[in-house]
Structure formats: C-alpha cells, structure tokens
Design a protein around this motif. Structure first.
Motif, PDB file in Angstrom:
ATOM      1  N   ALA B 258       0.818  -1.211   0.000  1.00 30.17           N
ATOM      2  CA  ALA B 258       0.000   0.000   0.000  1.00 30.17           C
ATOM      3  C   ALA B 258       0.854   1.264   0.000  1.00 30.17           C
ATOM      4  O   ALA B 258       0.355   2.348  -0.264  1.00 30.17           O
ATOM      5  N   ARG B 259       2.144   1.126   0.299  1.00 27.33           N
ATOM      6  CA  ARG B 259       2.986   2.327   0.351  1.00 27.33           C
ATOM      7  C   ARG B 259       3.103   2.938  -1.043  1.00 27.33           C
ATOM      8  O   ARG B 259       3.312   2.230  -2.025  1.00 27.33           O
ATOM      9  N   PRO B 260       2.966   4.282  -1.138  1.00 21.64           N
ATOM     10  CA  PRO B 260       3.079   4.901  -2.450  1.00 21.64           C
ATOM     11  C   PRO B 260       4.457   4.607  -3.046  1.00 21.64           C
ATOM     12  O   PRO B 260       5.466   4.755  -2.372  1.00 21.64           O
ATOM     13  N   HIS B 261       4.477   4.165  -4.276  1.00 22.43           N
ATOM     14  CA  HIS B 261       5.751   3.913  -4.936  1.00 22.43           C
ATOM     15  C   HIS B 261       5.612   4.280  -6.402  1.00 22.43           C
ATOM     16  O   HIS B 261       4.531   4.217  -6.970  1.00 22.43           O
ATOM     17  N   GLY B 262       6.703   4.679  -7.009  1.00 21.43           N
ATOM     18  CA  GLY B 262       6.695   5.037  -8.417  1.00 21.43           C
ATOM     19  C   GLY B 262       5.845   6.260  -8.685  1.00 21.43           C
ATOM     20  O   GLY B 262       5.503   7.011  -7.781  1.00 21.43           O
ATOM     21  N   SER B 263       5.508   6.453  -9.953  1.00 16.87           N
ATOM     22  CA  SER B 263       4.775   7.636 -10.355  1.00 16.87           C
ATOM     23  C   SER B 263       3.572   7.198 -11.173  1.00 16.87           C
ATOM     24  O   SER B 263       3.719   6.484 -12.162  1.00 16.87           O
ATOM     25  N   PHE B 264       2.375   7.638 -10.745  1.00 16.47           N
ATOM     26  CA  PHE B 264       1.185   7.241 -11.484  1.00 16.47           C
ATOM     27  C   PHE B 264       1.218   7.774 -12.904  1.00 16.47           C
ATOM     28  O   PHE B 264       0.849   7.091 -13.852  1.00 16.47           O
ATOM     29  N   SER B 265       1.700   9.024 -13.077  1.00 11.30           N
ATOM     30  CA  SER B 265       1.650   9.623 -14.411  1.00 11.30           C
ATOM     31  C   SER B 265       2.580   8.897 -15.385  1.00 11.30           C
ATOM     32  O   SER B 265       2.394   8.970 -16.588  1.00 11.30           O
ATOM     33  N   HIS B 269      -0.067   2.942 -12.486  1.00 11.58           N
ATOM     34  CA  HIS B 269      -0.488   1.865 -11.595  1.00 11.58           C
ATOM     35  C   HIS B 269      -1.302   2.406 -10.433  1.00 11.58           C
ATOM     36  O   HIS B 269      -1.051   3.490  -9.927  1.00 11.58           O
ATOM     37  N   ARG B 270      -2.280   1.610  -9.998  1.00 12.80           N
ATOM     38  CA  ARG B 270      -3.014   1.948  -8.776  1.00 12.80           C
ATOM     39  C   ARG B 270      -2.258   1.369  -7.596  1.00 12.80           C
ATOM     40  O   ARG B 270      -1.534   0.391  -7.730  1.00 12.80           O
ATOM     41  N   LEU B 271      -2.446   1.998  -6.427  1.00 11.56           N
ATOM     42  CA  LEU B 271      -1.845   1.433  -5.226  1.00 11.56           C
ATOM     43  C   LEU B 271      -2.730   0.289  -4.742  1.00 11.56           C
ATOM     44  O   LEU B 271      -3.947   0.330  -4.880  1.00 11.56           O
ATOM     45  N   LEU B 272      -2.115  -0.742  -4.191  1.00 13.06           N
ATOM     46  CA  LEU B 272      -2.877  -1.869  -3.677  1.00 13.06           C
ATOM     47  C   LEU B 272      -3.297  -1.557  -2.248  1.00 13.06           C
ATOM     48  O   LEU B 272      -2.511  -1.735  -1.319  1.00 13.06           O
ATOM     49  N   ASP B 273      -4.513  -1.050  -2.084  1.00 16.68           N
ATOM     50  CA  ASP B 273      -4.933  -0.707  -0.733  1.00 16.68           C
ATOM     51  C   ASP B 273      -5.479  -1.955  -0.034  1.00 16.68           C
ATOM     52  O   ASP B 273      -5.702  -2.977  -0.652  1.00 16.68           O
ATOM     53  N   ILE B 274      -5.630  -1.839   1.288  1.00 19.63           N
ATOM     54  CA  ILE B 274      -6.306  -2.895   2.040  1.00 19.63           C
ATOM     55  C   ILE B 274      -7.704  -2.348   2.291  1.00 19.63           C
ATOM     56  O   ILE B 274      -7.840  -1.304   2.919  1.00 19.63           O
ATOM     57  N   HIS B 275      -8.732  -3.006   1.764  1.00 21.62           N
ATOM     58  CA  HIS B 275     -10.062  -2.408   1.895  1.00 21.62           C
ATOM     59  C   HIS B 275     -10.497  -2.428   3.365  1.00 21.62           C
ATOM     60  O   HIS B 275     -10.024  -3.245   4.160  1.00 21.62           O
TER      61      HIS B 275
END
Lengths: 338, 327
Positions: B258-265, B269-275
């Motif tokens: 879930a930690r932000p990594h890389g650049s979306f633009s 990629h979407r972040l893998l959250d824990i719902h």
C-alpha cells in the motif's frame, strides 16, 4: 489545455516586531486542467500559506492570481465565483467537519449557500457525490464521529466536489491517514481526476506520495521555489541540492542502512533569511558565489527549472561517491558566514 | 545482577490489556528486546502499539487491566506497585514520546528539566546536576549546549526539542529505551538526524531500543527485528530484512504494497490498498482478526483464530495460509 490556476510573483509578507516575515516570496506557478502539481518542502517553507492564498483564506500582499480565467489584482475575487473555481481539502478531517451536522448535510451545505437546486434536487446531487467518493447512502445519515478517519476524509472530498470546482487544493490531505487507508484515498484522488478532469495542487511533506500522484513537482524552500518540473525529472535528476537531500532523507526500504546523507541544522528563520542563496547555510556544495548572488530559476532542459548556480555539477555527481564534495572546507566556511 | 549475554533485557510474555472484563484491547503479545538490539513495533493506529509500550513503562491508566508478564532484567514489572516502578522508570528504562512540545514543560527551561530528572533519581548536588545536564545536551548534539540550557522549549526547533527529550530519557543511563513515534512529528531531513542520533546513542551505551512506528521505511533503516501488530495482537515477527523482503502475513504484505511507490503519471499503476479499516476493540471479528480485510481468507480463517506459529528459525506468523516464499 486550459490553465485553471496561474500565479505571478505572488508574495505574502507579514510585518513582525523582528522585521518583515517573507512567508511566500515571489511564487510563479500554473496548474492545467486535469493536472496535478505536487508541492513539497519542510514545515515553515510557506506551502500552506501559498495554499491559503489560492483559496482566499489569506490575501497576498503582492502579485497576480488567476483562477479559472478570473484575475485577482489586489481587490480579491468574488468569493462565490472563487468557491466554484477552487476548493480545499484539509489535513485533519475531524477538525474540518462540523461535528453537529450529519454527513449528508455537510455535503449539501455548499449547494445551499450557493442556492443551487431545490431541496429534492440537492439531495439527489448529494447522493451522487457520495457515491463518487465511495460512500454509501446510509453514511449520509451518520455524524463525523461515527466514521473512521478514511471515511471522514472522503466526506471532506465530497464536500469539496459539491460545487464542481476545477481545482482542488489538497493540503496534507493524506498525511493523517494510516498507510492502507492512505492508499485508498490516493486511488480515489486519481479516479476522480480521470473521471472529472480535476486539477490538483497537492501539498505534502511526503515525497513518495507527491511523486506517486503528481505530473509535475515544485520544491519550496523559505518561501521560494527552488526546483520545478516533470515529476520524474525532479525525482531522478535531483538537480537542486535541497531536492536531493529531501529524497535521500526518506528512509526507503530500497536504501541500505547507514547510507543516508544528512542535512545539517534546521530551516533558517524567514524573518532574517541568509544572503544570496537561502539554502547555502545547509548546503554541502555551498561556495562563495552562493553567499553573494541569489540564483534564479533557470532551464535545465526537459521542462526542468532549477534555482542553483551549480545544478550541472550536482546532477553529474548524483550516484557518485560524494564524500569528497560534501563538507569540503569552503562549503563549511560559506555555511557558517551569515 | 548477573545476566548471561543471551538473556533478553526485556521479555514480554502473553501480555494482555483489557478494559474491564469484556473488552480486550491487547491480547497474547510476546516479544523480547536484547541489549544492543533495536526492535521495531509496527502497525496502524488502533493496533495496540502504544498501549503495549505504556504497559511496559507502567503508565497505563488505572481502569485498564494488565495480564501476563513484563520482565525487565529478570524482574516482573506487572507485580510492582507505583513506588517500586518509579525506581525502574527513568533509571532502568525510559521513554521518548512523539510530540516533544507536549512532552516538555513549557514554563521550565530545558536545562531545568534535565536537572530535575537527574536529581530525582540520583543523589547529586545542583551544581553537579547542571554540569551533567550540559554534558547530556552535548551528547545529543545540541550546539552551544551551555547557552541552550537556559532556553525555554518554545525557543527551540522541533528537532532540537526532540533532542532535549532524548537527553532527558538517557540522563540516568537506562538499559532500555522506548521510543513511541519519535520522528513522526518531524520533517524528513530532521527525522534522518534524530534516527542517526538514536543509533549512535544506542551503540555507545549498548541500549535495548523498542521503536514504535507506523513507518516501515524507518523500521527498515533502524531496527534489527520487527514485530507487526494488528488489532491488538502480534501477527508477524522476525529479522527486519527477512520480514520486509518476504512478508508471510497478508497484513504485512498489504502494508508494504500500500505504500506509495513510483509515479502514477508514468507507470499508471493503482496502489494496492487494504479495503476497510482496523476494527475497534469492541467489534473485533470471529476467527482471524485480519480475516474481513484479507484477500486470502478461507473458511477456516472465519471460524478459528490462528495461533502464533514459528515458521523457521527466528520467524513466526499468526496465519493459517501464510503468503510469500517458504525459505
């Protein structure tokens, strides 16, 4: 592409007994529709003051501000027009939401203030917005204290979206959230941008967050922009020593132990900033020229602009062993001379 | 006290903290801290990290019940009364808090606050204590310590204030230091300075350090071992690099992803959250505590709570279906 926010040489100066405090000292930025400009810097660098100027909570002392094509030349922009152009999402959703209003009423309030629609139309619109931010219709009857931090931040975002602004100013909007919930809210920001063509001014002290969400990044230090450009260029080229120090200070799990490059000291007082380059008192590359002459933002190719006399040298030295550069005798001398 | 080198400095066994009889806040928490070792206690808010730390210090509020054992150098602290505990707090163990501005007294100079701690625990004249206080301020790398001695907390920056709090904590040479989110309120450049200071002080005095944080990057940089808590229980434990490189509990894996990594633009990629969110103590689920948020949950997870099981040397996980590689 349309520009939704344009500032020109924006300044916020406060008179204090100790002298003039230059919180924001000549900021020129623009944000296009559908774009995210990330703004990073340490506390006290003026990020929040700039944000407050843009949404109209504080007034700039000098400079031009254009929102959605409407220009402010000192008299201020009509606050109704402004509210439709720009909205803000704050750091602490518990402090930003009225505890005595239900969630539905919180989201509806901007529509009521702006006299939009009949009661029934407004309720319908509130349900639409709630759905967009991932809230169910039963949430609308709840009160903020009955919700988790992540859900409350969704309510703040829903309220900000009610008037369909073209720009959201997000001031540390995900900083108070736990990492699993932070990811949910960051994903929501990205979905909303794709769907509504929103522009964001995304302020955070967390560089990893800003890198992830931004198209472009601006780095602020003592009220000025020291580096601005495409997110990946700022992140990987690290032309300004301050940007480099900020990135190197992130305790990243990819970086080995004890490899962190330390920046000495704290941000100097904005009342009495150092002469020349304001970063020189903490800069490992500082030389005599830095004390004498303030560097202006200049083009470094690829859309990157950097305010440093020695950007070329710093870019070239990235990834190279810096022990011979850092803490050279001259750098120490220039840092100490005030 | 004679201790074999292998004996842990702090040993928490089967710790439970509950509100009345009905609401368990922390359950079956086990971990140890050795001399010279840094243990990172991680998890999201509401996981019981801070309660665990406060129970070690004996600082829990009176209406909470504590069970199990907390042994510091062989003494069970749970059985001690407040008077006996006072001998341990400050002298043998000390705590650094998140917000230095609230941890310090605003109407006393920072020097007076260091002196106060010294004289409360050790027979010392005022002059001796002042001299020692200045040494301590120098030890935590406060420039012009003799002058800063007379400053009030509001005159100092956040990083300098946290250094003062650390000076107070190490004043009586404790063997165990507990740091509860010591850098969360600080800027990233100052955070790096404080983390380095903690490591140096630890090496100099062979301290055991229990570092509580939500930041996996900080743990990776500073800690030797990691203890991951979720909803009041330990779900995974092991050497820090092993756990973060190859997490076996779905919650640890989820936190990392879930930690932000890389650049979306750039990557899109979407972040893998824990719902969902961490359940409050009053609404903890049946079976595995993480099961309602877990994408790997199966029927047995919903029925029975998994035990904390050793996977391989030095690693344990509370999960029926561990993820990741089997080493």
């Amino acid at each position: 592409m349309t520009t939704v926010l344009q500032t020109e040489d924006l300044k916020v100066h406060h008179k204090t007994p100790r002298g003039m405090l230059r919180a924001v000292d000549g900021i020129t930025i623009h944000v296009d529709a559908g774009e995210t400009l990330g703004l990073v810097g340490e506390s006290g660098c003026g990020k929040s003051t700039l944000a407050r100027c843009i949404v109209g909570i504080s007034q700039p002392t000098e400079g031009k501000l254009t929102l959605d094509g409407v220009q402010d030349e000192g008299k201020g922009i009509n606050r109704f027009a402004r509210a439709r152009a720009v909205q803000m999402v704050f750091q602490d959703p518990s402090g930003a939401l009225n505890p005595r209003l239900s969630v539905g009423r919180i989201i509806e309030e901007p529509l009521m203030v702006h006299r939009i629609g009949s009661k029934r139309e407004r309720r319908k619109r509130v349900e639409e917005i709630a759905k967009q931010v991932g809230l169910a219709s039963y949430h609308l009857k709840r009160f903020p204290h009955e919700m988790s931090g992540g859900q409350r931040q969704r309510v703040s975002i829903a309220r900000a979206l009610a008037l369909e602004p073209s720009l959201l100013v997000c001031d540390e909007a995900v900083s108070a959230l736990d990492v699993s919930v932070q990811a949910q809210v960051l994903n929501l920001f990205i979905d909303l941008q794709k769907r509504l063509g929103l522009a964001y001014l995304f302020i955070s002290h967390d560089l990893a967050v800003v890198r992830y969400i931004s198209h472009r990044i601006a780095v602020m230090y003592l009220g000025r922009i020291v580096e601005i450009g495409p997110a990946e260029a700022v992140w990987s080229r690290r032309n300004h020593p301050y940007t480099r120090a900020l990135i190197n200070a992130i305790p990243d799990h990819a970086v080995g132990k004890d490899k962190v490059e330390l920046l000495e000291g704290d941000v100097p007082s904005p009342v009495n900033p150092p002469s020349g380059c304001t970063f020189r008192t903490r800069c490992p590359f500082a030389r005599e020229r830095c004390a004498a002459e303030a560097p202006a933002l200049r083009d470094r190719g690829g859309g990157l602009q950097v305010a440093c006399h020695f950007a070329e040298e710093i870019e070239a030295s990235n990834g190279v062993d810096q022990t011979h550069l850092a803490d050279s005798a001259t750098a120490k001398e220039v840092r100490c001379a005030s | 006290m004679s201790l074999t080198p292998a004996a842990p400095l702090l040993s928490v066994e089967n710790l439970s903290i509950s509100y009345g009889d009905a609401v368990p806040l922390v359950e079956q928490v086990n971990f140890t801290v050795r001399r010279g070792e840094t243990v990172g206690l991680v998890g999201e808010s509401g996981c019981g990290k801070s309660l665990t730390a406060l129970s070690v210090m004996g600082l829990l509020s009176e209406n909470l019940r504590t069970g199990g054992a907390i042994e510091l150098e062989g003494t069970n602290l749970i059985n001690l009364d407040q008077k006996a505990l006072r001998h341990y707090r400050g002298n043998r163990m000390a705590m650094i808090f998140q917000e230095p501005l609230t941890a310090l007294n605003p109407v006393l100079t920072v020097g007076a606050q260091v002196v106060e701690v010294l004289r409360a625990h050790q027979p010392m004249s005022k002059a001796e204590a002042e001299k020692r206080a200045i040494e301590l301020l120098e030890q935590v790398r406060i420039p012009d310590a003799a002058e800063r001695f007379h400053d009030y907390p509001h005159r100092l920056s956040g990083g300098m204030r946290q250094r003062v709090v650390i000076a107070i904590a190490i004043a009586c040479n404790p063997s165990l230091l507990i740091a509860d989110e010591p850098t969360t309120a600080l800027d990233v450049t100052v955070q790096a300075q404080i983390l380095q200071l903690l490591k140096t002080l630890q090496r100099e005095a062979d301290l055991g350090l229990l570092l509580i944080t939500h930041d996996l990057g900080v743990v990776r940089q500073v800690a030797d071992r990691i203890v991951v808590m979720y909803a009041g229980a330990v779900v995974e434990e092991g050497p820090v690099d092993a756990v973060l490189d190859n997490p076996r509990h779905p919650y640890t894996a989820g936190l990392l992803a879930a930690r932000p990594h890389g650049s979306f633009s750039v990557q899109g990629h979407r972040l893998l959250d824990i719902h969902g969110a961490v359940p409050p103590p009053t609404a903890r689920p049946e079976g595995c505590l993480f099961q309602p948020r877990c994408i790997y949950a199966q029927d047995d997870c919903k029925a029975v709570r998994p035990q904390f099981t050793t996977l391989e040397a030095d690693r344990a996980v509370r999960c029926f279906h561990p993820v990741g590689r089997q080493d």
